[in-house]
Every structure is written in structure tokens, then in C-alpha cells.
Write an enzyme that holds these catalytic residues in place. Structure first.
Site, mmCIF file in Angstrom:
data_model
loop_
_atom_site.group_PDB
_atom_site.id
_atom_site.type_symbol
_atom_site.label_atom_id
_atom_site.label_comp_id
_atom_site.label_asym_id
_atom_site.label_seq_id
_atom_site.Cartn_x
_atom_site.Cartn_y
_atom_site.Cartn_z
ATOM 1 N N ASP A 298 -10.190 -5.402 -4.255
ATOM 2 C CA ASP A 298 -9.969 -4.282 -3.631
ATOM 3 C C ASP A 298 -8.819 -4.073 -5.027
ATOM 4 O O ASP A 298 -8.978 -5.097 -6.094
ATOM 5 C CB ASP A 298 -8.428 -4.340 -2.149
ATOM 6 C CG ASP A 298 -7.694 -2.901 -2.245
ATOM 7 O OD1 ASP A 298 -8.221 -2.532 -2.455
ATOM 8 O OD2 ASP A 298 -6.388 -3.674 -2.259
ATOM 9 N N TYR B 55 -6.503 2.620 -8.174
ATOM 10 C CA TYR B 55 -7.656 3.277 -8.454
ATOM 11 C C TYR B 55 -7.352 4.954 -8.061
ATOM 12 O O TYR B 55 -8.655 5.516 -8.599
ATOM 13 C CB TYR B 55 -9.020 2.275 -7.674
ATOM 14 C CG TYR B 55 -9.454 1.255 -8.024
ATOM 15 C CD1 TYR B 55 -8.769 0.775 -9.351
ATOM 16 C CD2 TYR B 55 -11.001 1.058 -7.284
ATOM 17 C CE1 TYR B 55 -9.484 -0.937 -9.880
ATOM 18 C CE2 TYR B 55 -10.985 -0.591 -7.703
ATOM 19 C CZ TYR B 55 -10.505 -1.547 -9.008
ATOM 20 O OH TYR B 55 -10.926 -2.224 -9.632
ATOM 21 N N GLY B 56 -6.629 5.013 -6.879
ATOM 22 C CA GLY B 56 -7.264 5.948 -7.112
ATOM 23 C C GLY B 56 -6.948 7.380 -7.154
ATOM 24 O O GLY B 56 -7.217 8.762 -6.763
ATOM 25 N N CYS C 47 -11.296 -1.630 0.209
ATOM 26 C CA CYS C 47 -10.276 -0.788 -0.956
ATOM 27 C C CYS C 47 -11.330 0.605 0.328
ATOM 28 O O CYS C 47 -12.868 0.536 -0.686
ATOM 29 C CB CYS C 47 -10.948 -0.900 -1.770
ATOM 30 S SG CYS C 47 -10.638 0.155 -3.216
ATOM 31 N N ASN C 48 -10.580 1.510 0.795
ATOM 32 C CA ASN C 48 -11.436 2.728 0.878
ATOM 33 C C ASN C 48 -11.521 3.281 -0.140
ATOM 34 O O ASN C 48 -12.784 4.426 -0.114
ATOM 35 C CB ASN C 48 -9.959 3.545 1.325
ATOM 36 C CG ASN C 48 -10.194 3.213 3.018
ATOM 37 O OD1 ASN C 48 -10.831 3.649 3.965
ATOM 38 N ND2 ASN C 48 -9.207 1.464 3.064
ATOM 39 N N THR C 49 -11.058 3.461 -1.252
ATOM 40 C CA THR C 49 -11.486 4.228 -2.501
ATOM 41 C C THR C 49 -12.535 3.796 -3.397
ATOM 42 O O THR C 49 -13.559 4.275 -3.727
ATOM 43 C CB THR C 49 -10.305 4.299 -3.596
ATOM 44 O OG1 THR C 49 -9.322 4.122 -3.287
ATOM 45 C CG2 THR C 49 -10.149 4.895 -4.735
ATOM 46 N N GLU D 246 2.743 -1.524 -3.174
ATOM 47 C CA GLU D 246 2.913 -2.444 -4.264
ATOM 48 C C GLU D 246 4.293 -2.876 -4.840
ATOM 49 O O GLU D 246 4.005 -4.377 -5.210
ATOM 50 C CB GLU D 246 2.317 -2.058 -5.694
ATOM 51 C CG GLU D 246 0.445 -2.355 -5.577
ATOM 52 C CD GLU D 246 -0.402 -3.092 -5.049
ATOM 53 O OE1 GLU D 246 0.063 -4.096 -6.461
ATOM 54 O OE2 GLU D 246 -1.695 -3.350 -4.686
ATOM 55 N N CYS E 79 -6.385 3.669 3.957
ATOM 56 C CA CYS E 79 -6.687 3.194 2.656
ATOM 57 C C CYS E 79 -5.612 1.749 2.990
ATOM 58 O O CYS E 79 -4.946 1.301 4.155
ATOM 59 C CB CYS E 79 -5.192 3.772 1.579
ATOM 60 S SG CYS E 79 -4.475 2.446 0.508
ATOM 61 N N THR E 80 -6.047 0.583 2.494
ATOM 62 C CA THR E 80 -5.915 -1.088 3.065
ATOM 63 C C THR E 80 -4.324 -1.253 2.719
ATOM 64 O O THR E 80 -4.320 -2.343 2.881
ATOM 65 C CB THR E 80 -6.809 -1.589 2.297
ATOM 66 O OG1 THR E 80 -6.722 -1.499 0.754
ATOM 67 C CG2 THR E 80 -8.299 -1.770 2.933
ATOM 68 N N HIS E 81 -3.883 -0.277 1.526
ATOM 69 C CA HIS E 81 -2.070 -0.985 1.565
ATOM 70 C C HIS E 81 -1.513 -0.275 2.460
ATOM 71 O O HIS E 81 -0.451 -0.705 2.595
ATOM 72 C CB HIS E 81 -1.677 -0.650 -0.119
ATOM 73 C CG HIS E 81 -2.413 -0.746 -1.334
ATOM 74 N ND1 HIS E 81 -4.142 -1.129 -1.872
ATOM 75 C CD2 HIS E 81 -1.516 -1.932 -1.892
ATOM 76 C CE1 HIS E 81 -3.955 -1.557 -2.313
ATOM 77 N NE2 HIS E 81 -2.364 -2.089 -3.029
HETATM 78 N N1 DGL Z 1 -6.056 -0.175 -1.459
HETATM 79 C C1 DGL Z 1 -6.505 0.788 -2.095
HETATM 80 C C2 DGL Z 1 -7.232 1.590 -0.912
HETATM 81 O O1 DGL Z 1 -8.044 1.241 0.626
HETATM 82 C C3 DGL Z 1 -6.082 1.994 -2.645
HETATM 83 C C4 DGL Z 1 -4.992 1.258 -3.751
HETATM 84 C C5 DGL Z 1 -6.067 2.238 -4.987
HETATM 85 O O2 DGL Z 1 -5.449 3.189 -5.147
HETATM 86 O O3 DGL Z 1 -5.864 1.620 -5.958
HETATM 87 O O4 DGL Z 1 -7.686 2.874 -1.219
#
Ligand code: DGL
Length: 271
Positions: free
Chosen positions: A12, A44-45, A75-77, A154, A188-190
Site C-alpha cells: 500500500d 498516492y491518491g 490499495c484501491n488507488t 495517517e 480506500c484501505t485507509h
Molecule cells: N490506501 C490507499 C487506497 O486504498 C490510498 C491512499 C493514498 O492516497 O495513498 O486507495
């Protein structure tokens, strides 16, 4: 060592993928795991598709150093932007989070209206719309980018009595509430850490955590490929990050429900 007894690689952009690891622990406690969190470059998003694809491949390259038997894009992104590329480029089983969550949401909605919240990149990619359409074209998807949520989580801000969290969630969720969605994917996994706070803003709506859904699919995929570990002992888990070990270790417990003291290392010579 037999291939089936090798570790599963999970990555992730930061802490979010630990919500997937938590479910992995519960469902497959004997599997070894190598986790990589790209904490130097989170989030990353809000980055371009090209950058996300480059980062995702570098993350996989890092995990391959540990001879992993399968990759979980936690990580969905990265999944939305880079799954096809990763599948093409690397010769090992790859599981993402979008497809399993879309499947679960379609099975749970009763009125055919699904909400999705995620990063800008995930929402712009229309990955959920496409995945849902492929399963049932009658189901409608209403998505909303929530760029403030990853930095909040975070930084340890996710509790349901946190005023800032509630104000931001209300603003993000109001349009989905208005559309009358009866299932909401935390894309999003967060976001699973925000589940209680989200549920307070969306009472009665079924909440789907993208990572949980993916572990069921991972178990099936490992079984089909004869890759389930034969070990009967508790799996060994190693965690690597591209930036500060201390802050990752401090926040990890909220995601995993267990302390990672001493288990997190700096990813040496990462890209
Ligand atoms: N945990 C990530 C997801 O599932 C995204 C976090 C990010 O923006 O880096 O999309």
C-alpha cells in the site's frame, strides 16, 4: 522451499494496507507475509496515473526481492490504476481490492444504488463503476472523492467523536445520502478506521470494507493455484517502509489491533 510455503507480498502507499493484513491474519494465520508501505510517497491518491503506475511497479519489485508467491495490491488507488499493468508485467498471481469489494456491494444492495468513497485517482478511474457494471449493469454507482481522509487517518484522526472527522465526513457523504444509496464501499484501505464515524453519518447503510472482501478472494485464488501454506505454525510477518519507521510503528496498532514494536524495518535501497 516449496512455492506454497513462501510469503504473500502485500503493499500500500502507507498504513492503509494493514487493514487488509488484519483480515489476512484472522483468516489465514499460518501464512507468512511481507508488507511494504511506501510511506515516503503517501498519498498516492492525488498523483497522476503514470506516477501511480511507476510507484506500484516499484513496490512490486521490492516485494519480489523476498520471493513472494502472490501479490495483494492492498490499495484501491494502485489497484485502479496499475492492476492490468502488474498482471501483464509479472508472472505471479495478483489480487486487488476493487473487484472483490464491487462484488460484495452488488450482493448487498437491495435498491440497486451503491455509494463509493475513495481517493481522487480511484474515483477518476471509474474502476468501481466498471467493476459493478460488469457484474450487474442495472446497479448504479455514485462515487465521491475524499482527498482529506487519508492524511487524517495517517495522522491518527479517525474516531467517531472527533469533531473535525465528523465535519469532513458530513460534507463528503451528504450527496451520497441524498441519492439514497443503501450500500457504501469504503474504497480506500485507509477508511476502515473511519467505519464507525461513517456509519453514524449514514445510519442503516451497509458498509463494505474493500480489504476484507479481497481476503476471501485471495484464499480462493491460493487454493485454486495450490499455493496455500502447509505450515501449521503462526505465520511470520515482516514490515518494510520507505520512510520513518517510528511513526509507522506508532500508528500501526490502530490498523492491526496489535503492536508492531521492533517488527518494522526501513526498505533498504528502495528504488
Ligand atoms: N490506501 C490507499 C487506497 O486504498 C490510498 C491512499 C493514498 O492516497 O495513498 O486507495
Amino acid at each position: 522451499m516449496q512455492k506454497k510455503n513462501k510469503p504473500i507480498g502485500v503493499f500500500d502507499s502507507g498504513l492503509g494496507g494493514l487493514t487488509v493484513v488484519k483480515t489476512l491474519f484472522e483468516q489465514m494465520p499460518n501464512e507468512d507475509i511481507i508488507y511494504f508501505g511506501d510511506t515516503a510517497r503517501v498519498p498516492y491518491g492525488s498523483r497522476s496515473p503514470e506516477t501511480i503506475r511507476t510507484y506500484a511497479c516499484q513496490d512490486v519489485d521490492f516485494l519480489l526481492r523476498y520471493d513472494v508467491k502472490a501479490i495483494v495490491i492492498a490499495c484501491n488507488t494502485a489497484d485502479s490504476m496499475a492492476r492490468e499493468l502488474i498482471k501483464e508485467k509479472y508472472d505471479l498471481p495478483v489480487i486487488g481490492v476493487v473487484e472483490p469489494a464491487a462484488k460484495k456491494a452488488v450482493s448487498l444492495t437491495e435498491n440497486g444504488k451503491i455509494g463509493v468513497i475513495g481517493t481522487k485517482a480511484t474515483v477518476n478511474s471509474a474502476a468501481y463503476e466498471n467493476a459493478v457494471k460488469a457484474i450487474d449493469p442495472r446497479v448504479r454507482v455514485f462515487s465521491r472523492a475524499c482527498p482529506l481522509l487519508v492524511p487524517l487517518v495517517e495522522n491518527g484522526r479517525f474516531r467517531k467523536d472527533d469533531r473535525v472527522v465528523n465535519i469532513i465526513l458530513e460534507e463528503y457523504l451528504e450527496p451520497l445520502h441524498r441519492e439514497g444509496v443503501d450500500a457504501l464501499v469504503l474504497g480506500c484501505t485507509h477508511y476502515p478506521l473511519l467505519k464507525e464515524a461513517v456509519q453514524c453519518c449514514m445510519p442503516g447503510v451497509k458498509i463494505i470494507c474493500s480489504g476484507e472482501a479481497s481476503v476471501d478472494m485471495l484464499a480462493e485464488m491460493l487454493t485454486e493455484n495450490d499455493l496455500r501454506s502447509e505450515s501449521t505454525a503462526e505465520g511470520e510477518h515482516r514490515y518494510f517502509v520507505s520512510d520513518d519507521v517510528k511513526s509507522f510503528t506508532e500508528n500501526a496498532e490502530s490498523f492491526l489491533g496489535r503492536s508492531l514494536d521492533g517488527a518494522v524495518m526501513t526498505a533498504q535501497h528502495f528504488c
